[in-house]
Motif scaffolding. Structure first.
Motif: not given
Length: 65
Positions: A13-14, A25-29, A39-45, A55-63
Motif C-alpha cells: 500500500l505504501a 486501481e489495485l487487485r485485492l483479495s 485500516r483506512y475507514p475513510k477509504a472508498n473502494l 487466486d480470488g482477487k478482483a480489481w478495485y478502484e481505491v481512493k
C-alpha cells in the motif's frame, strides 16, 4: 491475515500511494479489501467490472483520504 502478510500488504500500500496520487486501481483479495477498509475507514473502494481471478482477487478502484 498473519502478521507477515499484514506487513507485506502495508508495504504494498505504501509503495502504491507514494507518488501523492490518492486514487489507484489495485487487485485485492477479499481479505486484503476488508483489511484496507478497516485500516483506512475513510477509504472508498469500488469494485471494477472484471472477472474474479483464480487466486480470488478482483480489481478495485481505491481512493484514500
Amino acid at each position: 491475515m498473519t502478521n507477515d502478510k499484514r506487513e507485506q500488504f502495508e508495504v504494498f500500500l505504501a509503495e502504491s500511494f507514494t507518488d501523492g496520487v490518492m486514487l489507484k486501481e489495485l487487485r485485492l483479495s477479499n481479505e486484503e479489501r476488508d483489511y484496507l477498509q478497516n485500516r483506512y475507514p475513510k477509504a472508498n473502494l469500488k469494485r471494477i467490472l472484471s472477472p474474479e481471478y483464480a487466486d480470488g482477487k478482483a480489481w478495485y478502484e481505491v481512493k484514500l483520504g
